[in-house]
Design a protein around this motif. Structure first.
Motif, PDB file in Angstrom:
ATOM      1  N   TRP A  90       1.054   3.788 -10.294  1.00 42.90           N
ATOM      2  CA  TRP A  90       2.014   2.686 -10.152  1.00 42.90           C
ATOM      3  C   TRP A  90       2.330   2.463  -8.666  1.00 42.90           C
ATOM      4  CZ3 TRP A  90       7.222   2.494 -13.342  1.00 42.90           C
ATOM      5  CH2 TRP A  90       7.825   1.246 -13.153  1.00 42.90           C
ATOM      6  N   ARG A  94       2.106  -0.964  -6.242  1.00 41.70           N
ATOM      7  CA  ARG A  94       3.175  -1.444  -5.369  1.00 41.70           C
ATOM      8  C   ARG A  94       2.696  -1.574  -3.927  1.00 41.70           C
ATOM      9  NH1 ARG A  94       7.622   2.683  -7.900  1.00 41.70           N
ATOM     10  NH2 ARG A  94       8.610   1.275  -9.396  1.00 41.70           N
ATOM     11  N   ARG A  97       0.626  -4.663  -3.511  1.00 41.43           N
ATOM     12  CA  ARG A  97       1.486  -5.849  -3.443  1.00 41.43           C
ATOM     13  C   ARG A  97       2.130  -5.959  -2.075  1.00 41.43           C
ATOM     14  NH1 ARG A  97       3.701  -8.054  -8.153  1.00 41.43           N
ATOM     15  NH2 ARG A  97       4.700  -9.621  -6.854  1.00 41.43           N
ATOM     16  N   TRP A 122       6.438  -1.923 -15.149  1.00 41.12           N
ATOM     17  CA  TRP A 122       5.515  -2.121 -14.035  1.00 41.12           C
ATOM     18  C   TRP A 122       4.906  -3.515 -14.000  1.00 41.12           C
ATOM     19  CZ3 TRP A 122       0.943  -3.545 -16.084  1.00 41.12           C
ATOM     20  CH2 TRP A 122       0.571  -3.041 -17.329  1.00 41.12           C
ATOM     21  N   ASP A 125       5.073  -5.746 -11.013  1.00 42.94           N
ATOM     22  CA  ASP A 125       4.278  -5.412  -9.832  1.00 42.94           C
ATOM     23  C   ASP A 125       2.825  -5.855  -9.970  1.00 42.94           C
ATOM     24  OD1 ASP A 125       6.386  -4.076  -8.431  1.00 42.94           O
ATOM     25  OD2 ASP A 125       6.168  -2.394  -9.820  1.00 42.94           O
TER      26      ASP A 125
END
Length: 200
Positions: A90, A94, A97, A122, A125
């Motif tokens: 995860w 992020r 992004r 999530w 994201d």
């Protein structure tokens, strides 16, 4: 220049060790018997097959008892567990992004996973979630990669793809994507650094 990173879901982002024991407990059978039959018919399910056509034979083959509503429960349980990301994975989403690239997931998964993943924490994201059952095609069919590239509005050379199956990686490479075979989260991060998406 890479403008979008496309991740597989199962294996690359999610690897739920509790899945088969949870399913076995709900079916009233053993982990070993569920493991023996879990992948039988899974391709048809991931391609958009019905809950009944996949879970009914699986429960019967594993020696479970199919009570009313059980098949729908199993589909939801399966999808929810596959939609739980490892924390390190995860964080990679992020970080991508934050690096300013489009983040997408392309998964060979049933309709139930589409619903579960769309409701996951999530999901905010991830810019795009592509599920085979929804698209009506599966990796490594070249058509699925072309469909994703068309929806993202990007040529293959600007797409980075990570999958844990060599056939799916090869499929992406064949249509001009940059692609990498997943081994672990650290290796994923190293490759994304190497292709210029992330920094050390």
């Amino acid at each position: 220049m890479i403008k979008a990173v496309v991740f597989d879901l199962g294996g690359v982002l999610a690897s739920p060790p509790s899945l088969l024991p949870l399913l076995a407990a709900r079916m009233g059978t053993t982990h070993a018997r569920v493991a023996e039959h879990y992948w039988s018919g899974r391709d048809a399910y991931d391609a958009g097959g019905s809950t009944q056509d996949y879970w009914g034979p699986l429960v019967a083959a594993a020696g479970g008892s199919a009570s009313e509503g059980l098949l729908d429960e199993l589909a939801l349980l399966d999808a929810s567990v596959w939609s739980e990301l490892r924390p390190q994975a995860w964080q990679v989403l992020r970080d991508c992004r934050s690096a300013g690239v489009i983040v997408a997931i392309l998964s060979n998964s049933p309709h139930a996973v589409q619903s579960a993943a769309d409701g996951a924490q999530w999901r905010r994201d991830v810019d795009h979630l592509f599920v085979s059952a929804t698209l009506g095609m599966m990796k490594p069919d070249p058509a699925i990669y072309r469909a994703v590239a068309d929806q993202l509005g990007l040529p293959g050379a600007e797409l980075a793809f990570i999958d844990d199956k060599q056939a799916n990686v090869d499929g992406a490479l064949a249509v001009g994507w940059r692609a990498h075979l997943w081994t672990d989260d650290a290796d994923t991060r190293d490759w994304l650094v190497a292709v210029g998406v992330l920094e050390r």
